[in-house]
Design a protein around this motif. Structure first.
Motif, PDB file in Angstrom:
ATOM      1  N   THR A 187       9.735   1.855   0.435  1.00 53.54           N
ATOM      2  CA  THR A 187      10.422   3.127   0.179  1.00 53.54           C
ATOM      3  C   THR A 187       9.768   4.208   1.020  1.00 53.54           C
ATOM      4  O   THR A 187       8.554   4.414   0.927  1.00 53.54           O
ATOM      5  CB  THR A 187      10.346   3.512  -1.310  1.00 53.54           C
ATOM      6  OG1 THR A 187      10.989   2.505  -2.097  1.00 53.54           O
ATOM      7  CG2 THR A 187      11.024   4.851  -1.552  1.00 53.54           C
ATOM      8  N   TYR A 188      10.575   4.872   1.842  1.00 55.86           N
ATOM      9  CA  TYR A 188      10.050   5.952   2.688  1.00 55.86           C
ATOM     10  C   TYR A 188      10.736   7.246   2.273  1.00 55.86           C
ATOM     11  O   TYR A 188      11.961   7.374   2.372  1.00 55.86           O
ATOM     12  CB  TYR A 188      10.320   5.648   4.153  1.00 55.86           C
ATOM     13  CG  TYR A 188       9.496   6.490   5.114  1.00 55.86           C
ATOM     14  CD1 TYR A 188       8.381   5.969   5.756  1.00 55.86           C
ATOM     15  CD2 TYR A 188       9.832   7.815   5.363  1.00 55.86           C
ATOM     16  CE1 TYR A 188       7.617   6.738   6.624  1.00 55.86           C
ATOM     17  CE2 TYR A 188       9.074   8.589   6.224  1.00 55.86           C
ATOM     18  CZ  TYR A 188       7.973   8.053   6.843  1.00 55.86           C
ATOM     19  OH  TYR A 188       7.220   8.830   7.701  1.00 55.86           O
ATOM     20  N   THR A 189       9.933   8.200   1.798  1.00 59.79           N
ATOM     21  CA  THR A 189      10.454   9.505   1.382  1.00 59.79           C
ATOM     22  C   THR A 189      10.091  10.537   2.442  1.00 59.79           C
ATOM     23  O   THR A 189       8.908  10.742   2.736  1.00 59.79           O
ATOM     24  CB  THR A 189       9.868   9.916   0.022  1.00 59.79           C
ATOM     25  OG1 THR A 189      10.140   8.889  -0.943  1.00 59.79           O
ATOM     26  CG2 THR A 189      10.490  11.225  -0.447  1.00 59.79           C
ATOM     27  N   TYR A 190      11.097  11.168   3.025  1.00 56.08           N
ATOM     28  CA  TYR A 190      10.883  12.129   4.100  1.00 56.08           C
ATOM     29  C   TYR A 190      10.548  13.508   3.545  1.00 56.08           C
ATOM     30  O   TYR A 190      11.034  13.900   2.481  1.00 56.08           O
ATOM     31  CB  TYR A 190      12.132  12.228   4.975  1.00 56.08           C
ATOM     32  CG  TYR A 190      12.404  10.982   5.776  1.00 56.08           C
ATOM     33  CD1 TYR A 190      12.039  10.888   7.111  1.00 56.08           C
ATOM     34  CD2 TYR A 190      13.027   9.891   5.187  1.00 56.08           C
ATOM     35  CE1 TYR A 190      12.290   9.740   7.842  1.00 56.08           C
ATOM     36  CE2 TYR A 190      13.280   8.736   5.911  1.00 56.08           C
ATOM     37  CZ  TYR A 190      12.906   8.669   7.237  1.00 56.08           C
ATOM     38  OH  TYR A 190      13.153   7.532   7.956  1.00 56.08           O
ATOM     39  N   ALA A 191       9.730  14.233   4.301  1.00 60.74           N
ATOM     40  CA  ALA A 191       9.343  15.582   3.886  1.00 60.74           C
ATOM     41  C   ALA A 191      10.556  16.496   3.780  1.00 60.74           C
ATOM     42  O   ALA A 191      10.576  17.419   2.975  1.00 60.74           O
ATOM     43  CB  ALA A 191       8.336  16.165   4.885  1.00 60.74           C
ATOM     44  N   GLY A 192      11.591  16.207   4.578  1.00 56.31           N
ATOM     45  CA  GLY A 192      12.797  17.044   4.562  1.00 56.31           C
ATOM     46  C   GLY A 192      13.730  16.775   3.404  1.00 56.31           C
ATOM     47  O   GLY A 192      14.737  17.462   3.248  1.00 56.31           O
TER      48      GLY A 192
ATOM     49  N   TYR B 294       0.843  -1.198   0.000  1.00 59.10           N
ATOM     50  CA  TYR B 294       0.000   0.000   0.000  1.00 59.10           C
ATOM     51  C   TYR B 294       0.876   1.245   0.000  1.00 59.10           C
ATOM     52  O   TYR B 294       2.063   1.196   0.333  1.00 59.10           O
ATOM     53  CB  TYR B 294      -0.928   0.038   1.226  1.00 59.10           C
ATOM     54  CG  TYR B 294      -1.874  -1.130   1.286  1.00 59.10           C
ATOM     55  CD1 TYR B 294      -3.091  -1.098   0.605  1.00 59.10           C
ATOM     56  CD2 TYR B 294      -1.539  -2.262   2.022  1.00 59.10           C
ATOM     57  CE1 TYR B 294      -3.948  -2.183   0.640  1.00 59.10           C
ATOM     58  CE2 TYR B 294      -2.396  -3.352   2.065  1.00 59.10           C
ATOM     59  CZ  TYR B 294      -3.599  -3.306   1.374  1.00 59.10           C
ATOM     60  OH  TYR B 294      -4.441  -4.381   1.409  1.00 59.10           O
ATOM     61  N   VAL B 295       0.252   2.364  -0.378  1.00 56.24           N
ATOM     62  CA  VAL B 295       0.919   3.670  -0.365  1.00 56.24           C
ATOM     63  C   VAL B 295       0.223   4.550   0.664  1.00 56.24           C
ATOM     64  O   VAL B 295      -1.006   4.636   0.684  1.00 56.24           O
ATOM     65  CB  VAL B 295       0.868   4.343  -1.749  1.00 56.24           C
ATOM     66  CG1 VAL B 295       1.517   5.723  -1.692  1.00 56.24           C
ATOM     67  CG2 VAL B 295       1.555   3.469  -2.795  1.00 56.24           C
ATOM     68  N   HIS B 296       1.019   5.174   1.537  1.00 54.99           N
ATOM     69  CA  HIS B 296       0.429   6.038   2.557  1.00 54.99           C
ATOM     70  C   HIS B 296       1.196   7.353   2.610  1.00 54.99           C
ATOM     71  O   HIS B 296       2.421   7.388   2.668  1.00 54.99           O
ATOM     72  CB  HIS B 296       0.493   5.373   3.931  1.00 54.99           C
ATOM     73  CG  HIS B 296      -0.100   6.217   5.020  1.00 54.99           C
ATOM     74  ND1 HIS B 296      -1.468   6.317   5.217  1.00 54.99           N
ATOM     75  CD2 HIS B 296       0.486   7.020   5.952  1.00 54.99           C
ATOM     76  CE1 HIS B 296      -1.700   7.133   6.228  1.00 54.99           C
ATOM     77  NE2 HIS B 296      -0.543   7.575   6.692  1.00 54.99           N
ATOM     78  N   SER B 297       0.437   8.458   2.587  1.00 51.75           N
ATOM     79  CA  SER B 297       1.019   9.797   2.707  1.00 51.75           C
ATOM     80  C   SER B 297       0.691  10.355   4.083  1.00 51.75           C
ATOM     81  O   SER B 297      -0.468  10.320   4.517  1.00 51.75           O
ATOM     82  CB  SER B 297       0.464  10.726   1.620  1.00 51.75           C
ATOM     83  OG  SER B 297       0.837  10.264   0.329  1.00 51.75           O
ATOM     84  N   TYR B 298       1.706  10.884   4.773  1.00 49.27           N
ATOM     85  CA  TYR B 298       1.534  11.419   6.117  1.00 49.27           C
ATOM     86  C   TYR B 298       1.237  12.921   6.065  1.00 49.27           C
ATOM     87  O   TYR B 298       1.625  13.604   5.116  1.00 49.27           O
ATOM     88  CB  TYR B 298       2.794  11.182   6.934  1.00 49.27           C
ATOM     89  CG  TYR B 298       3.055   9.726   7.209  1.00 49.27           C
ATOM     90  CD1 TYR B 298       2.622   9.122   8.385  1.00 49.27           C
ATOM     91  CD2 TYR B 298       3.755   8.945   6.292  1.00 49.27           C
ATOM     92  CE1 TYR B 298       2.869   7.776   8.632  1.00 49.27           C
ATOM     93  CE2 TYR B 298       4.001   7.601   6.530  1.00 49.27           C
ATOM     94  CZ  TYR B 298       3.554   7.030   7.700  1.00 49.27           C
ATOM     95  OH  TYR B 298       3.802   5.700   7.940  1.00 49.27           O
ATOM     96  N   PRO B 299       0.557  13.435   7.084  1.00 48.86           N
ATOM     97  CA  PRO B 299       0.273  14.878   7.135  1.00 48.86           C
ATOM     98  C   PRO B 299       1.543  15.732   7.086  1.00 48.86           C
ATOM     99  O   PRO B 299       1.520  16.868   6.617  1.00 48.86           O
ATOM    100  CB  PRO B 299      -0.445  15.045   8.483  1.00 48.86           C
ATOM    101  CG  PRO B 299      -1.052  13.711   8.750  1.00 48.86           C
ATOM    102  CD  PRO B 299      -0.082  12.704   8.201  1.00 48.86           C
ATOM    103  N   SER B 300       2.656  15.191   7.554  1.00 50.51           N
ATOM    104  CA  SER B 300       3.919  15.944   7.557  1.00 50.51           C
ATOM    105  C   SER B 300       4.475  16.142   6.157  1.00 50.51           C
ATOM    106  O   SER B 300       5.354  16.970   5.936  1.00 50.51           O
ATOM    107  CB  SER B 300       4.964  15.204   8.398  1.00 50.51           C
ATOM    108  OG  SER B 300       5.261  13.944   7.818  1.00 50.51           O
ATOM    109  N   GLY B 301       3.982  15.371   5.182  1.00 49.91           N
ATOM    110  CA  GLY B 301       4.513  15.423   3.823  1.00 49.91           C
ATOM    111  C   GLY B 301       5.344  14.212   3.470  1.00 49.91           C
ATOM    112  O   GLY B 301       5.705  14.028   2.308  1.00 49.91           O
ATOM    113  N   SER B 302       5.662  13.378   4.462  1.00 49.54           N
ATOM    114  CA  SER B 302       6.394  12.142   4.197  1.00 49.54           C
ATOM    115  C   SER B 302       5.477  11.137   3.496  1.00 49.54           C
ATOM    116  O   SER B 302       4.248  11.232   3.562  1.00 49.54           O
ATOM    117  CB  SER B 302       6.916  11.550   5.505  1.00 49.54           C
ATOM    118  OG  SER B 302       7.836  12.428   6.123  1.00 49.54           O
ATOM    119  N   ARG B 303       6.090  10.140   2.848  1.00 50.03           N
ATOM    120  CA  ARG B 303       5.317   9.180   2.061  1.00 50.03           C
ATOM    121  C   ARG B 303       5.979   7.804   2.137  1.00 50.03           C
ATOM    122  O   ARG B 303       7.197   7.687   2.044  1.00 50.03           O
ATOM    123  CB  ARG B 303       5.248   9.655   0.606  1.00 50.03           C
ATOM    124  CG  ARG B 303       4.582   8.689  -0.369  1.00 50.03           C
ATOM    125  CD  ARG B 303       4.730   9.243  -1.787  1.00 50.03           C
ATOM    126  NE  ARG B 303       4.300   8.305  -2.809  1.00 50.03           N
ATOM    127  CZ  ARG B 303       3.075   8.252  -3.310  1.00 50.03           C
ATOM    128  NH1 ARG B 303       2.151   9.110  -2.888  1.00 50.03           N
ATOM    129  NH2 ARG B 303       2.755   7.380  -4.250  1.00 50.03           N
TER     130      ARG B 303
END
Length: 229
Positions: free
Chosen positions: A72-77, A48-57
């Motif tokens: 794969t975890y892409t950080y908002a920073g 599954y794909v999940h997007s966090y309120p912080s902008g991370s995915r």
């Protein structure tokens, strides 16, 4: 009067509480979204794909509502991790790319760099070897952008113990204690064997230059954006 004294004391107490609140706010890092919150997500097992309120995915495998498996975890920073997860943590093998271009590729344990891995700086230097608790610890090799190489023992991000230092011409037997040199001895000098050059003066000048660039680089302050999950 009693009323005025009580008001004054109340103002003083409020002022102190306000100062303590501001002090604590300054000392405490903001609490960011944590991977552990994934346990509340209603995902069945699978991809599954999940997007966090912080902008991370995050896109990858889930198990029991947690990140578990390849993902794969892409950080908002700007950071990015591609690799294995276990129970919502980076665990296994993977690659982390920092926003400034530095990369770490190797083993993780419960969210930290631990085991064998290679850290490559965007400026060209790299460390390849053992890690413990996010730090260079154990046997490892550090290669400078100049081409000089230290291959030996490390403890908590510093050379510690015995090793060898080379510049492509000379090889030195080294001994460190918490990053400080306690012994250095010329083990092999190709120029001396060939009968060319003033090896004694060249060795000293090179050694003095090497002391000013101990291999304790900027990666020590990096903890894989653990506060920005």
């Amino acid at each position: 009067p009693f009323f005025l004294r009580s008001s004054a004391l109340g103002c003083l107490r409020f002022g102190r509480r306000e100062q303590e609140r501001k002090r604590d706010k300054h000392l405490t890092r903001p609490r960011a979204e944590s991977m552990s919150k994934a346990s509340t997500l209603p995902y069945p097992d699978g991809f599954y794909v999940h997007s966090y309120p912080s902008g991370s995915r995050y896109e990858g495998q889930w198990k029991g509502g947690r990140k578990h498996g390849q993902g794969t975890y892409t950080y908002a920073g700007g950071g990015k991790y591609v690799g294995e997860f276990v129970d919502d943590k980076r665990h296994g093998t993977g690659q982390y790319t920092y926003p400034d271009g530095d990369t770490y590729e190797g083993e993780f344990r419960f969210g930290r760099r631990e085991g064998f891995g290679k850290y490559t700086y965007s400026k060209g230097e790299c460390y390849e070897g053992q890690w413990l608790g996010d730090r260079m610890h154990g046997r490892g090799k550090y290669t400078y952008s100049s081409g000089k190489v230290y291959d030996g023992m490390w403890a908590e991000d510093r050379p510690h113990g015995e090793g060898h230092l080379t510049d492509g011409v000379n090889v030195y037997d080294m001994k460190y204690e918490n990053g400080s040199v306690t012994m250095q001895q010329l083990a092999k000098d190709k120029n001396k064997e060939a009968g060319v050059g003033n090896w004694a003066s060249e060795t000293m000048s090179w050694w003095q230059a090497t002391l000013s660039c101990q291999p304790i680089g900027p990666c020590m302050d990096k903890r894989v954006d653990s506060s920005k999950r």
